[in-house]
Structure formats: C-alpha cells, structure tokens
Motif scaffolding. Structure first.
Motif, mmCIF file in Angstrom:
data_model
loop_
_atom_site.group_PDB
_atom_site.id
_atom_site.type_symbol
_atom_site.label_atom_id
_atom_site.label_comp_id
_atom_site.label_asym_id
_atom_site.label_seq_id
_atom_site.Cartn_x
_atom_site.Cartn_y
_atom_site.Cartn_z
ATOM 1 N N ARG A 1 -3.504 3.736 -8.658
ATOM 2 C CA ARG A 1 -3.952 2.666 -7.765
ATOM 3 C C ARG A 1 -5.404 2.245 -7.933
ATOM 4 O O ARG A 1 -5.732 1.105 -7.626
ATOM 5 C CB ARG A 1 -3.604 2.983 -6.300
ATOM 6 N N ARG B 1 0.835 -1.213 0.000
ATOM 7 C CA ARG B 1 0.000 0.000 0.000
ATOM 8 C C ARG B 1 0.864 1.254 0.000
ATOM 9 O O ARG B 1 0.483 2.275 -0.567
ATOM 10 C CB ARG B 1 -0.925 0.004 1.211
ATOM 11 N N ASP C 1 -5.623 5.670 2.450
ATOM 12 C CA ASP C 1 -6.006 4.662 1.466
ATOM 13 C C ASP C 1 -7.500 4.651 1.162
ATOM 14 O O ASP C 1 -7.976 3.816 0.395
ATOM 15 C CB ASP C 1 -5.551 3.281 1.943
#
Lengths: 457, 457
Positions: free
Chosen positions: B122, B112, B444
């Motif tokens: 991503r 990550r 994230d």
C-alpha cells in the motif's frame, strides 16, 4: 532559565540578576563562604554558586545537603577561581527538595558496577550524564542524516508472528494464561491475542524492504530483541537498531552510504557535545578524540573476505583461531586487519554459508554480496548486504536452508512486483555508542538494560 | 538522481540529460506515443515520461507493465500538458524488474480495507505514500522540537517486570516452554529469561521521570503496548508514544509546552509536505488545511473540568451521556466543548478517582492537577499532569488504590532525593497522525498494525 542558555551566552548575562533551579552536586563550606557545585542537567558543565555570611540565612544554606534541589537567585560574574569562567554570587537560595545523608550518589568515585545497581540515579553522575546525552544527540544525528538525505523513517513492527530470522532466539509474546495451561495441559494458540503464536522481532529489515521498494530510501530506528542467554559486555536482550534499505543501490553504493553516515554522526556528536567528548577522552578512553578525528579524515579500505584471509594467513602472528577461507573471522583478526590498513575496513563478499538467506548470491556460487565494516578499536560496527532480488535464487536458497515459504509470500513477492537491485545495512545503536564514548559495557550505554536475569525498573 | 531533487530544482535541469530509476504507476499507449506515470517514491509528485515511436524499441516499451521497475534516460522539458510543469522526453527505457498482470495495485480506486490486506504494497498508492511520509516527517518534527529545546531523548525499556499501570492489559514476555508447562503442570518463573515474570510496557513515563530529575527536560519517543481486546478505529496493540517530562515545571508550564510543541509539529509538516497535505485536504478530509491553519493561529483555552461540566449541564443539548461533576466526559462532550470555544481546549483539574495515582493532588482533596488537550475534530489528543512530588501523599494514594510499594522504591525515592515540582504529558503518535492526515482508522497510519487477531508481516 537553563544553565545551558546561561553559559552559552555568558557575556550577555554577566552582571545580570538570574534565577535558576537545579541540584546540588557538591557543597563545600567555610566559616565565611560557601561553594555549591550546581547543575540543572541541561549541560555537562556545572555552575559554581558562591555565597557569603552576609546572607541572613547563611547558617541555613550551609546545611543544604548534596543531592537537594534548590532555586537560586544571584548575579553572574567572571570567576577568579580556576575550573570555570563564570560563577554566581548568590543573593538567595531556596531549598525545594531535601536529600538525606544516605543518598547514594556522593561526590566521590563510584564504580560502574555500583552505579548499575542504582541505575535510576546514575544519570546524575558526570559519566552517565555524559553518556546518555551523547546517546540522545547521536540519535538525533542519525535522524538528521537520513531525513536530510530524503529517507522515510519506517517504524517496523515489534510484535511479529514471523520467525524466519530469529528461530530460538525470540521472546514469546502472549496473553494466554500460563496457570490455565499448567492446569489443563493444553495450549490453544487460537485463543492467544493474535490467534497464533507471536514473538518480539529480532530485525525490521525484511519489512523495511517493503518500504524501500515504495520510497526508494527508508530507515528504521527502533528496538529489537534477542532472547540469547549470553552474558557478555556487548550483548543485551533489548537494544536499538538502525536499518536503512535503499532501492536501486548495490553493494558499492551501500558502502558509500555507510561511510558517509558514520562520518556525519561522528562529526555531529563532536560538534554538539564537546564537553562530554573531552570528558570521555580524559577519563574513559585515552585517545578517543584522536581515534574519531582520524576516522573523519580516513578513506575506508574495501577488500574482499578472501583477500583478508590471505593477509591474515601471511601474517607472522600466532593466532588463537587460525584464519580460514570460507569461515568467519575472529576478534583478533578484525583487530589485525584494521591495524594493517590503519583505519576502517569494509570486508566484502563473504562465504554464503555464514551469512543470511536474503543476501545476494555472487556469480561464484560460494560468496554473497555482504559487507561488514570493521573499525579500529571496536571491530565490527555495521553489517550490510545487497539483497537477493532474483525470485528463483532466493527461493532456492530458502529451500536449501530448510526455510518455509509460508508466511513469507509477501517478502518473495517484492521480487515479482517491480523488483530491483537493492541493499541495506544494520547498525546496533549501542555498539555505535560504545565506539563513540569509549564506555565498553553495553549495560552502561542503555538507561535500563535488559540482560539474562536482569529486568529492573 | 531522485525525482525529488529533479523537481525541486527543475529550472536547473531543464533541457538536460537525466537518468532516473523508479516504478511505473500508470501507462497509457497510443499509436505513436506513450505516457508513463513514473515515481521513484522520493516525493509525492509523479513524473510524466513521454516516448514516441521514433525509439527503436518502441514496441518493447509499450509492453512495460504497471508496477514494473525501470531505468529511464531522457531530457527534462517544460510540459505543455496539464497536471504537471515538467515532463521527460525519453531517449531510453530499460526494464529492471517486470510485474505480472495480477499485480494487486492497479491505477484505480482501491478500498482501504482491500489495501489493509495488501499492507506491504500500500505505500505504493498515493494515499499511503502520503500517509507514511507524513508519519516520517512528523516524527522528525517531534525530535527537532525537543532537541532544539534542550531535551534529552530517553529510550524507555520495553520489556518490564513492573506492572503498576498496566495490570491486565499487558502482554507477557517469556522464554518458558509452554509445551513443557502443559506437560509438567508447573510454572517456574525463576527459570524464565529474566528470572521472573515480565511483560511489554504500557508507558515509559515513570522511567522518564528519573531522567527529568537528572536532565531537567527529557522525552521518550518509542513503542508502547496494550493487550486490550478492543476493535475500534483508534485502538492498536502496538503504537508509538511521545512522553516528555520536565522538572521545575508545573501544570501551567506543561500546557505552554504542549501548545508550543503541537503548533511546531503542525507548521513543520505543512511546510515539509505541502503536496501530501493538499492531497489529504482534497481527498480525505475536506477542510483539513483550514483546521490546521486555524490551530496555528489560535490561543488554546484553559478551563477546569468543573467549569466544563457546568457549561455542559447548562447547554441546551440532549446528551446521550449526562455530564456529571466528578465523572469523565464523553466524546459528545469533547466535541461540544471545542465547538463552544471554537478551538483547542485544555481541560484541567480532573476528579482524582478517574485519573492515575501519580498525579499531583490538589488542595481540594477531590481533584488532581491533570490536563487533557481536546482539539476540534479529534477530541483528546494529549494527556498530561503535574506529578505528585510529595512522598507521603504519593504513598498514601498508592495505598488507597491497593498498589504495592515493592518494586516501586526507586520511583518513590525520586521524591526523597532532591525531588521537585515536575510535570509531563503523553501523546499517542498515531492519534496525532489521524489528526494531521484526516485518515481516521489507526490501522491506516501504522505500516503494519497489530490488533486483536491480526499480526501479519
């Protein structure tokens, strides 16, 4: 219980005991009766409360002031008066929150300028109650359209260190101590919050393209900023934009989407807000409903910028600004062309020099695959384009315009890593609201507008 | 056509000719066959494309690289392989956009941290493809919940000149020329864009209250900012908040709404994103689906801060931070209390000194009618309160805290002009997403996160 629920299902509640909380919008008293114009804000329609001197606290109730909040218990009955189908026969009224005589929102006509000064109270007036509900419903129309069509909602970053579009029109965002700068005479951006100079975004499009190339279909719906020192009816420093981006979609495809989306939104708002829209039609813009219903039925014209200029030049009109090939068109031209075609017009293939660097260059080397949507009565509503997907052409155009590659590598790389034909458009949400409501000043369709010199609340 | 449409209605398309555009996620070649793992980003599932050396451009096709965009024509058939129900027998593949070997997103496990560096690519990985679709669907869940319940969506201003909540944690917004300040040694805010110092909002709540007192029910869903120099997994400088406000609603009422809303969102996301949620359950947080399904079935506990402290004090646990009446609780306490009640817990009536000035003061003079919702596995998810509707109490509290009345007259006036009991809450959207996906770092679950020192894209 809400007034909205009650009125939507009035038959069911007729003759029943009900309890409601809300506000007194108007209050007329007679010797034996009193009438309260009551609203809880859940729908545009008010409810008439009727009380008589048979209530033991009749005298107290007659003293309730406009603007007060109350709890009312009573029975819903068919109204014999004009102006409403139902009313409430009051059995009890409890004053929850008093309101003084100097309350600025009295049941009379206030100017919009006055109400701008009292912006925090204006949603309590009919006009703004309607405007901001339509704002909410139109926002939901937009989300519904895109989500039902499989788009991913993308939250573009608001603070940005890239300024490729907004040079000179960006607000700076900083945690540097300005007093210290004044004292020391030094600016050290490495000490700023992000370690460099940052500002507020003017568009989320470039970032949205990264999502289009992963999800095929994406849209933004968020605030954008412009530090432009212009005091016009259509400019605000903070406004909301919708910016869809679609992979494997060309200019023609994006026009299909714009037309489909706009009709969906108009239909949705007309269906969900009939009372508000009727109010605008009656008191704000005569013919508004006709205008919108006509839009729903029309097929939008598609014509090139070149051909538009030709029509304008041939028109027997004395222009304030002479139309020219290779140049932008003025408000008067927009108006003429929508009247000429008697409906919305997509103007395509604009001179590249008046359009943005990322637009797809046409084979003629003169124009780009851009499209502006002009609608009757409002002019330009949406601006879109096919995006340049050719790495070399894009970088050459950036060089021509003196733009730096640095910081834009990611954007350029989208053309290298499985790039494809893709297109998108931007629609200013407030411009849409001006079109939908007939309210013509942007300050009146944003709850708390920000314009040069104005930052209240 | 989209892969989503195709797979949702695969029976209908079985044996039919189809054409799709999308990207090559993986590519395995054998002597006589090739398999392309194909995605157009419209759904989590990929589609397997099978081609054979009977195609005349077989050799060309075998050279197509991972990451490329292609257009494929073929026939949908039932798959005999494992891992998918359907696949496509290719009749033609056209390369649309090539992709070089150095393309960073290869079909292997990337950390990550690495993907954060390549944030713009991503969403093309399984994990982030799932995260950002769930982000989009959860946003729609929220709008759907509030709109179906008659709330008006309120766009709070982002740039604000009031700093009553955010003192010291606000970003400054300016168009002043810092170089000129450094040179002249003078700061003249009357020359700033708004004629005074301005910053980015930390909350839209106070402004939302003005809408609650006009529409009864309102909610914000927009960005908020915090110039806090903390580098934790749960802090970002720019994040999205949902802040509903409801008139004629007390603390108990607001807990009902929070519980109802949260269950609605969880249910909506589980229904709309089964593939994504299964993926998270398998690869991100084991037991995620159990956790969420359990939440749907549970009745949330309601208990006062005082009684929570009592339980904590009686617990046979060696605390890192000793629980104390009158003080805040720590992460370890949150964890203990949700385990103690085996489900979500509303903790009410907090010590006033650790809560905000606008919260309703309880008759005990010690606590306020505030409520935090603690959920198993995530701790505090939502914070709400009844708002102080008593003008005198509110202004006294402001004085106690050394707050200025100036600039807050409008907020105070809400208590004078038909004020009423009202309540609201705030939910951090990213905190919700962390809870829903099991992805534990806020960097994230935001497409382009802003944190101290980080402002890319």
């Amino acid at each position: 219980m809400d007034v909205k629920e009650l009125l939507e299902d009035a038959k069911k509640y007729e003759g029943k005991k009900i309890t409601l909380s809300g506000w007194v919008r108007n209050h007329r008293k007679q010797k034996e009766f009193g009438f309260i114009d009551f609203s809880d804000g859940t729908c545009f329609k008010h409810l008439q409360l009727v009380y008589t001197n048979k209530l033991k606290d009749f005298d107290e109730i007659t003293k309730i002031k406009i603007g007060s909040s109350i709890e009312v218990a009573g029975t819903l009955i068919k109204s014999e008066g004009s102006g409403q189908d139902y009313e409430v026969t009051v059995s009890k009224i409890k004053l929850l929150g008093d309101c003084p005589d100097e309350y600025p929102i009295q049941p009379k006509r206030h100017t919009r300028e006055f109400l701008r000064e009292e912006a925090y109270l204006r949603p309590r007036t009919n006009l703004f109650q309607a405007v901001f509900r339509v704002r909410s419903v139109a926002a939901m129309a937009i989300h519904t359209y895109f989500q039902e069509h499989g788009y991913v909602y993308f939250h573009a970053p608001l603070i940005t260190a890239s300024d490729c579009e907004g040079a000179g029109q960006m607000f700076q965002v900083t945690t540097l101590d300005l007093n210290r700068i004044a004292k020391s005479g030094k600016i050290d951006y490495s000490k700023d919050f992000f370690g460099k100079s940052a500002g507020l975004t003017v568009s989320g499009q470039l970032e949205a393209e990264t999502f289009a190339l992963a999800y095929k279909k994406t849209y933004t719906f968020g605030p954008t900023f412009r530090a432009e020192n212009s005091n016009t009816k259509t400019h605000a420093s903070e406004f909301w934009m919708i910016e869809p981006e679609i992979a494997f979609c060309d200019l023609s495809g994006v026009m299909d989407i714009e037309e489909d989306m706009l009709k969906f939104i108009v239909k949705y708002v007309l269906e969900k807000c009939p009372d508000e829209m009727n109010f605008f039609d009656q008191f704000v813009e005569k013919g508004l409903l006709d205008k919108l219903n006509k839009l729903l039925k029309s097929k939008f014209t598609r014509i090139s910028h070149h051909d538009v200029i030709k029509i304008l030049k041939e028109a027997k009109v004395k222009w304030e600004f002479e139309p020219e090939y290779g140049e932008d068109i003025a408000k008067e031209h927009e108006k003429y062309i929508t009247e000429y075609f008697n409906g919305p017009v997509f103007i395509t293939d604009w001179p590249k020099d008046i359009k943005a660097f990322y637009m797809k260059q046409n084979p003629d080397h003169e124009t780009v695959a851009a499209v502006d949507l002009e609608v009757p009565g409002a002019g330009e509503l949406i601006g879109g384009s096919q995006r340049e997907e050719d790495y070399d052409k894009l970088i050459n155009r950036m060089k021509e315009l003196g733009m730096e590659e640095k910081g834009m590598e990611w954007y350029l790389n989208l053309r290298k890593y499985g790039g494809c034909v893709h297109s998108g458009f931007g629609m200013g949400f407030e411009r849409l609201l001006i079109y939908l409501t007939g309210v013509e000043n942007i300050r009146d369709v944003i709850p708390y507008p920000r314009t040069p010199g104005n930052c209240e609340y």
